[in-house]
Design an enzyme around this catalytic site. Sequence first.
Site, short mmCIF file in Angstrom:
data_model
loop_
_atom_site.label_atom_id
_atom_site.label_comp_id
_atom_site.label_asym_id
_atom_site.label_seq_id
_atom_site.Cartn_x
_atom_site.Cartn_y
_atom_site.Cartn_z
N CYS A 287 0.84 -1.13 0.07
CA CYS A 287 -0.01 -0.01 0.09
C CYS A 287 0.83 1.28 -0.04
O CYS A 287 1.45 1.64 0.98
CB CYS A 287 -0.90 -0.04 1.32
SG CYS A 287 -1.73 1.36 1.53
N CYS B 83 -0.08 3.75 2.83
CA CYS B 83 0.52 3.39 4.08
C CYS B 83 1.84 3.60 4.17
O CYS B 83 2.36 4.16 5.40
CB CYS B 83 0.31 1.99 4.09
SG CYS B 83 -1.25 1.28 3.92
#
Length: 149
Positions: free
Chosen positions: A64, A67
């Site tokens: 991600c 993230c």
Amino acid sequence: MFRQIVRSSIAASATRAGTRRAFRASQFAKEHYLDATPEVFEKQVINASDPNKLIVVDFYADWCGPCKTLTPLLKNATSDPSQTNGQEVDLVTINTDEQIELAQKYQIRALPTVTAFKGGKPLSHFVGAIPPPQLSEVLKTWVAAAPPS
């Protein structure tokens, strides 16, 4: 000689870190639990010793992109007393690809999802990477909030 020692310690740190996200907690943020297991989550979040202490849980995945941007911001923000109204804040990261049951239990549908806990219960959350000024405001709001009943 000094450069050689510094390079050796940097290389050793990089080798130990591997592909895992590794960083140290400052003296202010007493605890950062990275890649927490369900047992660590249970002990540090659900059964926290101080029911008024804010614990920020970062649900993420290695693949991600947002993230990877947000986690260092969370680490810095939880370590900086000016961003937490002078309160200690713990950070727990949960890799949702490895801890599927925790992600399902807390209904994580998008990444990153950051959930605030107090007294072992979810207080609030946000989804997605947010800029540092907004993150600071969210943390201050969470720190000031009473634990859920």
